[in-house]
Design a protein around this motif. Structure first.
Motif, short mmCIF file in Angstrom:
data_model
loop_
_atom_site.label_atom_id
_atom_site.label_comp_id
_atom_site.label_asym_id
_atom_site.label_seq_id
_atom_site.Cartn_x
_atom_site.Cartn_y
_atom_site.Cartn_z
N LEU A 72 67.44 0.40 1.03
CA LEU A 72 67.84 -0.76 0.22
C LEU A 72 66.69 -1.78 0.13
N MET A 73 65.88 -1.84 1.20
CA MET A 73 64.75 -2.76 1.21
C MET A 73 63.68 -2.35 0.20
N GLN A 74 63.68 -1.09 -0.17
CA GLN A 74 62.68 -0.59 -1.12
C GLN A 74 63.20 -0.57 -2.55
N THR A 75 64.52 -0.61 -2.71
CA THR A 75 65.08 -0.41 -4.05
C THR A 75 65.89 -1.60 -4.58
N ARG A 76 66.79 -2.14 -3.78
CA ARG A 76 67.73 -3.15 -4.28
C ARG A 76 67.45 -4.56 -3.76
N ILE A 77 66.62 -4.68 -2.73
CA ILE A 77 66.36 -5.98 -2.13
C ILE A 77 64.88 -6.31 -2.28
N HIS A 78 64.61 -7.42 -2.95
CA HIS A 78 63.23 -7.89 -3.08
C HIS A 78 62.89 -8.86 -1.97
N ALA A 79 63.85 -9.74 -1.65
CA ALA A 79 63.63 -10.76 -0.62
C ALA A 79 64.91 -10.91 0.20
N LEU A 80 64.72 -11.07 1.52
CA LEU A 80 65.87 -11.17 2.41
C LEU A 80 65.63 -12.24 3.46
N ALA A 81 66.53 -13.21 3.50
CA ALA A 81 66.52 -14.22 4.57
C ALA A 81 67.56 -13.77 5.58
N ILE A 82 67.19 -13.81 6.86
CA ILE A 82 68.08 -13.29 7.91
C ILE A 82 68.34 -14.35 8.96
N ASP A 83 69.61 -14.56 9.27
CA ASP A 83 70.05 -15.39 10.39
C ASP A 83 70.88 -14.47 11.27
N ALA A 84 70.25 -13.96 12.35
CA ALA A 84 70.91 -12.98 13.21
C ALA A 84 71.11 -13.59 14.60
N LYS A 85 72.35 -13.56 15.08
CA LYS A 85 72.70 -14.15 16.37
C LYS A 85 73.57 -13.21 17.18
N SER A 86 73.52 -13.40 18.48
CA SER A 86 74.44 -12.69 19.35
C SER A 86 75.75 -13.49 19.40
N PRO A 87 76.85 -12.90 19.83
CA PRO A 87 78.12 -13.63 19.88
C PRO A 87 78.05 -14.90 20.74
N SER A 88 77.28 -14.88 21.82
CA SER A 88 77.19 -16.06 22.67
C SER A 88 76.43 -17.21 22.02
N GLU A 89 75.65 -16.92 21.00
CA GLU A 89 74.88 -17.94 20.28
C GLU A 89 75.63 -18.49 19.07
N ALA A 90 76.63 -17.77 18.64
CA ALA A 90 77.34 -18.16 17.41
C ALA A 90 78.29 -19.32 17.63
#
Length: 90
Positions: A72-90
């Motif tokens: 998907l990163m090569q075909t459908r997504i040009h730019a991606l912003a990511i906010d990734a957290k563990s459950p204890s951080e959420a």
């Protein structure tokens, strides 16, 4: 160019790879009108809370997300912003 199916494909890929507690995908492509990407993919923001991010630094978390999204990163997504957290951080 964004595609209405792309957020669903992103969600499916992430849910397949991670133990997801929360997931939000935003199509930001409208904010980039006139910005043509070579591959034609859209601009997205992913906010994800998953067990697999516990104890990992931001760069490692982003790599995990990119790996989960695979082609998907090569075909459908040009730019991606990511906010990734563990459950204890959420």
């Amino acid at each position: 160019m964004s595609d209405a199916a792309t957020p669903d494909l992103i969600a499916s890929a992430l849910r397949e790879k991670f133990t997801v507690h929360a997931l939000r995908i935003e199509d930001d492509s409208h904010e980039h009108a006139g910005h043509q990407s070579a591959g034609g993919g859209g601009h997205y923001t992913v906010v994800i809370v998953a067990d697999e991010f516990a104890g990992k630094r931001s760069v490692a978390r982003h790599r995990l997300v990119y790996d989960a999204l695979g082609s998907l990163m090569q075909t459908r997504i040009h730019a991606l912003a990511i906010d990734a957290k563990s459950p204890s951080e959420a």
